[in-house]
Design an enzyme around this catalytic site. Structure first.
Site, mmCIF file in Angstrom:
data_model
loop_
_atom_site.group_PDB
_atom_site.id
_atom_site.type_symbol
_atom_site.label_atom_id
_atom_site.label_comp_id
_atom_site.label_asym_id
_atom_site.label_seq_id
_atom_site.Cartn_x
_atom_site.Cartn_y
_atom_site.Cartn_z
ATOM 1 N N PRO A 284 2.323 0.161 -7.058
ATOM 2 C CA PRO A 284 3.520 -0.548 -6.572
ATOM 3 C C PRO A 284 3.658 -1.951 -7.170
ATOM 4 O O PRO A 284 4.756 -2.500 -7.197
ATOM 5 C CB PRO A 284 3.330 -0.633 -5.052
ATOM 6 C CG PRO A 284 2.139 0.184 -4.718
ATOM 7 C CD PRO A 284 1.440 0.576 -5.974
ATOM 8 N N GLU B 279 -4.611 3.386 0.144
ATOM 9 C CA GLU B 279 -3.994 2.058 0.136
ATOM 10 C C GLU B 279 -4.138 1.312 -1.179
ATOM 11 O O GLU B 279 -3.723 0.172 -1.288
ATOM 12 C CB GLU B 279 -4.574 1.222 1.280
ATOM 13 C CG GLU B 279 -4.112 1.695 2.643
ATOM 14 C CD GLU B 279 -2.602 1.609 2.804
ATOM 15 O OE1 GLU B 279 -2.043 0.552 2.507
ATOM 16 O OE2 GLU B 279 -1.998 2.610 3.212
ATOM 17 N N ARG C 167 11.977 14.650 -21.669
ATOM 18 C CA ARG C 167 13.304 15.063 -22.124
ATOM 19 C C ARG C 167 13.756 14.290 -23.356
ATOM 20 O O ARG C 167 14.713 14.694 -24.018
ATOM 21 C CB ARG C 167 14.343 14.981 -21.003
ATOM 22 C CG ARG C 167 14.657 13.601 -20.523
ATOM 23 C CD ARG C 167 15.591 13.631 -19.328
ATOM 24 N NE ARG C 167 16.969 13.960 -19.664
ATOM 25 C CZ ARG C 167 17.801 13.141 -20.306
ATOM 26 N NH1 ARG C 167 17.401 11.953 -20.698
ATOM 27 N NH2 ARG C 167 19.041 13.512 -20.560
ATOM 28 N N ASP D 138 23.256 9.365 -22.813
ATOM 29 C CA ASP D 138 22.979 9.072 -21.413
ATOM 30 C C ASP D 138 23.437 7.674 -21.044
ATOM 31 O O ASP D 138 23.340 6.760 -21.842
ATOM 32 C CB ASP D 138 21.467 9.116 -21.131
ATOM 33 C CG ASP D 138 20.882 10.477 -21.375
ATOM 34 O OD1 ASP D 138 21.638 11.455 -21.287
ATOM 35 O OD2 ASP D 138 19.684 10.550 -21.654
HETATM 36 C C1 21W Z 1 1.263 2.351 -0.863
HETATM 37 C C2 21W Z 1 -0.392 1.982 -2.548
HETATM 38 C C3 21W Z 1 1.006 1.094 -0.352
HETATM 39 C C4 21W Z 1 -0.636 0.705 -2.033
HETATM 40 C C5 21W Z 1 -3.478 -5.032 -0.580
HETATM 41 C C6 21W Z 1 -3.676 -5.272 0.738
HETATM 42 C C7 21W Z 1 2.474 4.302 -7.167
HETATM 43 C C8 21W Z 1 4.066 3.485 -5.704
HETATM 44 C C9 21W Z 1 2.729 4.013 -5.849
HETATM 45 C C10 21W Z 1 0.531 2.797 -1.948
HETATM 46 C C11 21W Z 1 0.067 0.252 -0.917
HETATM 47 C C12 21W Z 1 4.738 3.384 -6.934
HETATM 48 C C13 21W Z 1 -2.476 -3.519 0.551
HETATM 49 C C14 21W Z 1 6.643 2.517 -5.991
HETATM 50 C C15 21W Z 1 4.795 3.017 -4.565
HETATM 51 C C16 21W Z 1 1.670 4.227 -4.845
HETATM 52 C C17 21W Z 1 0.851 4.143 -2.534
HETATM 53 C C18 21W Z 1 -0.168 -1.125 -0.372
HETATM 54 C C19 21W Z 1 -1.630 -2.338 0.934
HETATM 55 N N1 21W Z 1 -2.724 -3.921 -0.642
HETATM 56 N N2 21W Z 1 6.016 2.916 -7.075
HETATM 57 N N3 21W Z 1 -3.037 -4.297 1.409
HETATM 58 N N4 21W Z 1 6.063 2.555 -4.772
HETATM 59 N N5 21W Z 1 1.895 3.997 -3.548
HETATM 60 N N6 21W Z 1 -1.504 -1.427 -0.114
HETATM 61 O O1 21W Z 1 4.347 3.026 -3.431
HETATM 62 O O2 21W Z 1 0.583 4.599 -5.191
HETATM 63 S S1 21W Z 1 3.760 3.956 -8.180
#
Ligand code: 21W
Length: 245
Positions: free
Chosen positions: A89, A116, A153, A168
């Site tokens: 993220p 997480e 693609r 596109d």
């Molecule tokens: C969800 C990972 C929440 C981490 C530090 C302290 C991959 C993703 C993901 C996830 C957290 C992408 C924390 C857009 C996404 C993914 C799982 C937060 C909490 N960190 N693109 N506390 N959104 N998400 N961790 O969630 O793996 S690409």
């Protein structure tokens, strides 16, 4: 192109990868995909791949060991890892420009997390950290599938001649113009006359105008990044007048 995917949930990939355009690319052997489960590389007695964060806090983190070991195996089997993409993220946001960049590579390795997050040391092994956008997913698998879909693609020979990737939206920088197919009238809703006129120059002009109008109305942020032609600037003045600005 060779794609390696590292994931705790290999089954998630079965559907999307074997259907439609990506499925065809696999059949035509324009693409080879291998999925590796970190769980097969854990050295922990209970086959754990995650653990609590040092310093405390909620949730579990993927440990470095199973990911490093899985990467070692991919490296051995394929000779290299190519671009190593961590789905995260906090990565740079995926878009069409990133897809175009990735489509030039011979080998991509995707690291998908669940839980997480990752032990920070995994970042020393990656070339790219990519996010899908500003929303929270349960893991990286869907992100990897989106990136693979958008990238594959673009590979030569994957799309038929009917669909050309260069047309596109996001390649032209504008949203697409409205499209219609038969019948000419459906439940009283008519296809614009110009599209039935057979006048190809008029049709091209109408489409260019509608494309600009739709982009102005729905995604003005896209227009900000474009250098408009004199014709487009003139049309934009008309579009703005008609919308009452
Ligand atoms: C969800 C990972 C929440 C981490 C530090 C302290 C991959 C993703 C993901 C996830 C957290 C992408 C924390 C857009 C996404 C993914 C799982 C937060 C909490 N960190 N693109 N506390 N959104 N998400 N961790 O969630 O793996 S690409």
């Amino acid at each position: 192109m060779k794609i390696d995917i590292l994931s705790l949930f290999p089954e998630m990939f079965a559907g999307p990868l074997h259907q439609s355009i990506v499925g065809k690319a696999l059949e035509k052997e324009l693409l080879q995909v291998d999925i590796t489960n970190y769980r097969d590389f854990t050295e922990s007695r209970q086959h754990h791949v995650d653990d609590y964060p040092y310093g405390g806090g909620a949730g579990m983190l993927l440990q470095a060991q199973p990911i490093f070991a899985a990467l070692d195996q991919v490296q051995q089997n394929s000779g290299d890892l190519g671009r190593v993409i961590l789905l995260d993220p906090a990565g740079r946001q995926f878009n069409q420009a990133v897809a175009t960049e990735l489509a030039k590579e011979q080998h991509l390795t995707f690291i998908c997390g669940h839980y997480e997050g990752y032990d920070e040391r995994i970042r020393t092994q990656v070339t790219d950290e990519i996010s899908l956008g500003d929303y929270v997913l349960t893991g990286g698998e869907l992100g990897a599938m989106v990136i693979i879909d958008a990238t594959v693609r673009l590979l030569p020979g994957v799309l038929g001649n009917t669909a050309s990737a260069g047309d596109d939206s996001f390649s032209t920088g504008l949203l697409e113009y409205p499209q219609y197919t038969r019948p000419a009238v459906y439940r009283g809703l008519k296809v614009p006359d110009v599209l039935l006129s057979g006048n190809h120059q008029k049709i091209a002009q109408w489409r260019a105008y509608e494309s600009l109008k739709r982009t102005y109305q729905r995604r003005p942020d896209l227009l900000a990044g474009l250098k408009l032609t004199a014709q487009q600037q003139a049309w934009l003045r008309i579009i703005k007048q008609q919308s009452g600005i």
